[in-house]
Design a protein around this motif. Structure first.
Motif, PDB file in Angstrom:
ATOM      1  N   TYR A  35       0.827  -1.208   0.000  1.00 42.50           N
ATOM      2  CA  TYR A  35       0.000   0.000   0.000  1.00 42.50           C
ATOM      3  C   TYR A  35       0.861   1.257   0.000  1.00 42.50           C
ATOM      4  N   LYS A  36       2.046   1.181   0.598  1.00 40.15           N
ATOM      5  CA  LYS A  36       2.942   2.342   0.582  1.00 40.15           C
ATOM      6  C   LYS A  36       3.495   2.586  -0.819  1.00 40.15           C
ATOM      7  N   GLN A  37       3.804   1.497  -1.538  1.00 39.20           N
ATOM      8  CA  GLN A  37       4.267   1.651  -2.916  1.00 39.20           C
ATOM      9  C   GLN A  37       3.161   2.246  -3.777  1.00 39.20           C
ATOM     10  N   ALA A  38       1.922   1.820  -3.552  1.00 40.58           N
ATOM     11  CA  ALA A  38       0.793   2.369  -4.312  1.00 40.58           C
ATOM     12  C   ALA A  38       0.653   3.868  -4.053  1.00 40.58           C
ATOM     13  N   GLN A  39       0.836   4.272  -2.803  1.00 47.85           N
ATOM     14  CA  GLN A  39       0.755   5.696  -2.487  1.00 47.85           C
ATOM     15  C   GLN A  39       1.822   6.476  -3.240  1.00 47.85           C
ATOM     16  N   LYS A  40       3.016   5.938  -3.273  1.00 46.32           N
ATOM     17  CA  LYS A  40       4.121   6.636  -3.927  1.00 46.32           C
ATOM     18  C   LYS A  40       3.948   6.652  -5.447  1.00 46.32           C
ATOM     19  N   ILE A  41       3.586   5.514  -6.027  1.00 49.16           N
ATOM     20  CA  ILE A  41       3.464   5.411  -7.488  1.00 49.16           C
ATOM     21  C   ILE A  41       2.348   6.306  -8.013  1.00 49.16           C
ATOM     22  N   TYR A  42       1.199   6.265  -7.351  1.00 46.90           N
ATOM     23  CA  TYR A  42       0.041   7.007  -7.851  1.00 46.90           C
ATOM     24  C   TYR A  42      -0.085   8.404  -7.259  1.00 46.90           C
ATOM     25  N   GLY A  43       0.808   8.784  -6.354  1.00 51.49           N
ATOM     26  CA  GLY A  43       0.764  10.128  -5.789  1.00 51.49           C
ATOM     27  C   GLY A  43      -0.385  10.337  -4.826  1.00 51.49           C
ATOM     28  N   ILE A  44      -0.780   9.286  -4.139  1.00 51.72           N
ATOM     29  CA  ILE A  44      -1.861   9.392  -3.165  1.00 51.72           C
ATOM     30  C   ILE A  44      -1.272   9.997  -1.899  1.00 51.72           C
ATOM     31  N   GLN A  45      -1.856  11.104  -1.441  1.00 44.87           N
ATOM     32  CA  GLN A  45      -1.221  11.896  -0.400  1.00 44.87           C
ATOM     33  C   GLN A  45      -1.522  11.428   1.019  1.00 44.87           C
ATOM     34  N   GLY A  46      -2.697  10.933   1.289  1.00 44.22           N
ATOM     35  CA  GLY A  46      -3.064  10.562   2.650  1.00 44.22           C
ATOM     36  C   GLY A  46      -2.323   9.322   3.123  1.00 44.22           C
ATOM     37  N   ARG A  47      -2.014   9.276   4.407  1.00 40.87           N
ATOM     38  CA  ARG A  47      -1.286   8.137   4.959  1.00 40.87           C
ATOM     39  C   ARG A  47      -2.144   6.876   4.997  1.00 40.87           C
ATOM     40  N   SER A  48      -3.410   7.021   5.321  1.00 43.85           N
ATOM     41  CA  SER A  48      -4.257   5.842   5.464  1.00 43.85           C
ATOM     42  C   SER A  48      -5.300   5.722   4.359  1.00 43.85           C
ATOM     43  N   THR A  49      -5.162   6.482   3.306  1.00 45.67           N
ATOM     44  CA  THR A  49      -6.149   6.469   2.239  1.00 45.67           C
ATOM     45  C   THR A  49      -6.279   5.090   1.616  1.00 45.67           C
ATOM     46  N   VAL A  50      -5.167   4.491   1.232  1.00 48.37           N
ATOM     47  CA  VAL A  50      -5.208   3.170   0.589  1.00 48.37           C
ATOM     48  C   VAL A  50      -5.702   2.119   1.578  1.00 48.37           C
ATOM     49  N   LEU A  51      -5.320   2.238   2.844  1.00 50.16           N
ATOM     50  CA  LEU A  51      -5.793   1.284   3.846  1.00 50.16           C
ATOM     51  C   LEU A  51      -7.311   1.385   4.010  1.00 50.16           C
ATOM     52  N   THR A  52      -7.839   2.598   3.962  1.00 46.71           N
ATOM     53  CA  THR A  52      -9.282   2.788   4.043  1.00 46.71           C
ATOM     54  C   THR A  52      -9.970   2.140   2.853  1.00 46.71           C
ATOM     55  N   TRP A  53      -9.403   2.307   1.661  1.00 45.42           N
ATOM     56  CA  TRP A  53      -9.961   1.676   0.464  1.00 45.42           C
ATOM     57  C   TRP A  53      -9.921   0.159   0.580  1.00 45.42           C
ATOM     58  N   LEU A  54      -8.826  -0.369   1.127  1.00 43.24           N
ATOM     59  CA  LEU A  54      -8.719  -1.819   1.294  1.00 43.24           C
ATOM     60  C   LEU A  54      -9.808  -2.336   2.226  1.00 43.24           C
ATOM     61  N   ARG A  55     -10.089  -1.616   3.284  1.00 44.69           N
ATOM     62  CA  ARG A  55     -11.123  -2.047   4.222  1.00 44.69           C
ATOM     63  C   ARG A  55     -12.519  -1.949   3.613  1.00 44.69           C
ATOM     64  N   LYS A  56     -12.750  -0.898   2.830  1.00 40.32           N
ATOM     65  CA  LYS A  56     -14.077  -0.698   2.245  1.00 40.32           C
ATOM     66  C   LYS A  56     -14.334  -1.596   1.041  1.00 40.32           C
ATOM     67  N   HIS A  57     -13.364  -1.690   0.133  1.00 40.04           N
ATOM     68  CA  HIS A  57     -13.607  -2.315  -1.161  1.00 40.04           C
ATOM     69  C   HIS A  57     -12.851  -3.623  -1.371  1.00 40.04           C
ATOM     70  N   GLY A  58     -11.984  -3.982  -0.441  1.00 39.66           N
ATOM     71  CA  GLY A  58     -11.175  -5.178  -0.620  1.00 39.66           C
ATOM     72  C   GLY A  58     -11.934  -6.450  -0.299  1.00 39.66           C
ATOM     73  N   LYS A  59     -11.350  -7.566  -0.682  1.00 45.18           N
ATOM     74  CA  LYS A  59     -11.963  -8.873  -0.470  1.00 45.18           C
ATOM     75  C   LYS A  59     -11.442  -9.550   0.795  1.00 45.18           C
ATOM     76  N   MET A  60     -10.446  -8.977   1.427  1.00 48.79           N
ATOM     77  CA  MET A  60      -9.886  -9.574   2.633  1.00 48.79           C
ATOM     78  C   MET A  60     -10.767  -9.259   3.840  1.00 48.79           C
ATOM     79  N   ASP A  61     -10.710 -10.133   4.851  1.00 46.25           N
ATOM     80  CA  ASP A  61     -11.505  -9.945   6.056  1.00 46.25           C
ATOM     81  C   ASP A  61     -10.737  -9.075   7.039  1.00 46.25           C
ATOM     82  N   TRP A  62     -11.279  -7.894   7.331  1.00 45.81           N
ATOM     83  CA  TRP A  62     -10.626  -6.955   8.240  1.00 45.81           C
ATOM     84  C   TRP A  62     -11.351  -6.875   9.579  1.00 45.81           C
TER      85      TRP A  62
END
Length: 104
Positions: A35-62
């Protein structure tokens, strides 16, 4: 060049499309990137933005945190005298194995 050109524009969750979010989540869950690489590659600024997306839209059990507990081994219940005897036996076995290998 005025002051607004030098400052980076702060993005919000609404600035990213649902398709983009799902693409990032899919790539992270497949293991293509962290998720940190995704933030860097795509220029996502928030620290927990990708983690929030993973919890909302991902298939893993959180729902339940993963707890790793080390199993108790018989070695943990040894007294110091038992431990010394065990280590002496292991040392004697290693001496025999070493002698055998040297003679071959």
């Amino acid at each position: 060049m005025d002051k607004s050109d030098r400052q980076r524009k702060r993005r919000t969750q609404r600035d990213y499309t649902m398709g983009f979010k799902l693409k990032v989540v899919d790539a992270v869950e497949k293991g293509d990137m962290s998720y940190k690489q995704a933030q860097k590659i795509y220029g996502i600024q928030g620290r927990s933005t990708v983690l929030t997306w993973l919890r909302k839209h991902g298939k893993m059990d959180w729902t339940q945190p993963v707890r790793h507990v080390m199993p108790q081994s018989p070695k943990d219940k040894e007294t110091p005298a038992q431990k010394i005897k065990r280590l002496e036996r292991e040392l004697a076995d290693e001496h025999l194995r070493n002698r055998l290998l040297n003679e071959m």
